[in-house]
Design an enzyme around this catalytic site. Structure first.
Site, PDB file in Angstrom:
ATOM      1  N   GLU A  41       0.839  -1.198   0.000  1.00 12.54           N
ATOM      2  CA  GLU A  41       0.000   0.000   0.000  1.00 12.54           C
ATOM      3  C   GLU A  41       0.882   1.259   0.000  1.00 12.54           C
ATOM      4  O   GLU A  41       1.872   1.335   0.717  1.00 12.54           O
ATOM      5  CB  GLU A  41      -0.881  -0.035   1.248  1.00 12.54           C
ATOM      6  N   LYS A 110      -9.365   2.548  -2.357  1.00 12.04           N
ATOM      7  CA  LYS A 110      -9.690   1.902  -1.085  1.00 12.04           C
ATOM      8  C   LYS A 110     -11.050   2.377  -0.577  1.00 12.04           C
ATOM      9  O   LYS A 110     -11.299   3.574  -0.448  1.00 12.04           O
ATOM     10  CB  LYS A 110      -8.588   2.224  -0.065  1.00 12.04           C
ATOM     11  N   CYS A 144      -5.515  -3.418   1.931  1.00 16.44           N
ATOM     12  CA  CYS A 144      -5.343  -3.514   3.389  1.00 16.44           C
ATOM     13  C   CYS A 144      -6.658  -3.768   4.142  1.00 16.44           C
ATOM     14  O   CYS A 144      -7.212  -4.850   4.075  1.00 16.44           O
ATOM     15  CB  CYS A 144      -4.636  -2.253   3.889  1.00 16.44           C
TER      16      CYS A 144
END
Length: 262
Positions: A41, A110, A144
């Site tokens: 990330e 995200k 994540c």
């Protein structure tokens, strides 16, 4: 398809240096037969860089995307990299997939932001499933914290994702995600999951490494330690097909009972 997981925090704050790190890793991965390289990330800029996030953020078709397209095409492998994406005045925590020919195949923002740090610096994305075809595999992307929500991974399973790549910045004391949750996600959704982490201390965060590629049998094909590492493991379409034939989870679902969950 041999998949390379670049476990590294690069050089936080320096896009130029991180592109050099990526270029060197892509060369090593390609020499080992990899068809895909996945970074952590926010690899392009660093994660805990405060206001540097907005300063270094680039559009999906920016200069760094062009540089990574050149790296991918020179070494002949696809690359998934994490970066801060600028879209007008908005910044997203994003990951982009570049093909081995240097084409931009997919971009993911995200959707589930973790903690005050991310909510202060990013806007959440709103597209749950992003996929592209590489080497006969349907590759999906999460970032994540997204993978910790079972709904996200199940949505990918129902959309036919074969390999789910997850650039991550997993920090202490949540290492159980890498150690335990990722193999379970792979098993319960019948897919491969490549979880690629940062390492070491960065600002207030201590990243724990432990990158892994887990198979649909819930077994880690490879697992990194706590330091910088280029991890290699194979994604086997034949094994995936056989596992899906034997494991009834997706076939035995009863969606009519699950309406109250949403």
């Amino acid at each position: 398809m041999r998949t390379a997981l670049l476990q590294s925090s690069g050089r936080p704050g320096s896009t130029v240096e991180n592109l050099k790190v990526l270029d060197e890793a892509a060369g090593r991965a390609a020499a080992a037969g990899a068809g895909l390289l996945v970074t952590p990330e926010m690899f392009l800029t660093g994660y805990a860089i405060g206001d540097g996030i907005a300063r270094l953020a680039e559009p999906a078709d920016g200069d760094s995307a062009d540089a990574i397209a050149d790296i991918a095409s020179r070494h002949g492998l696809a690359i998934v990299y994490g970066y801060p994406e600028r879209a007008g005045d908005t910044v997203f925590n994003s990951a982009q997939l570049i093909s081995a020919d240097g084409d931009r195949l997919a971009g993911y923002r995200k959707t589930h932001l973790f903690g005050c740090f991310e909510r202060d610096h990013f806007a959440p994305g709103d597209q749950q499933v992003v996929q592209a075809e590489i080497g006969g595999l349907r590759v999906g992307i999460l970032i994540c914290y997204d993978v910790e929500f079972p709904e996200n991974v199940r949505a990918h399973a129902l959309a036919g994702t074969d390999l789910l790549v997850v650039p991550t910045a997993q920090m202490h004391p949540f290492q159980f995600v890498a150690e335990s949750m990722i193999p379970v996600r792979a098993f319960e959704n019948q897919m491969y999951v490549a979880y690629v982490n940062r390492v070491g201390q960065e600002g207030e965060f201590e990243f724990v490494g432990l990158s892994t590629l887990a198979g649909p049998d819930g077994v880690a094909r490879a697992r990194a330690g706590r330091g910088e590492e280029l991890l290699l493991a194979d994604v086997d379409p034949a094994f995936l097909a056989a596992s899906r034939e034997e494991n009834p989870y997706l076939q035995d679902r009863r969606p009519g009972l699950y309406g109250s969950l949403v």
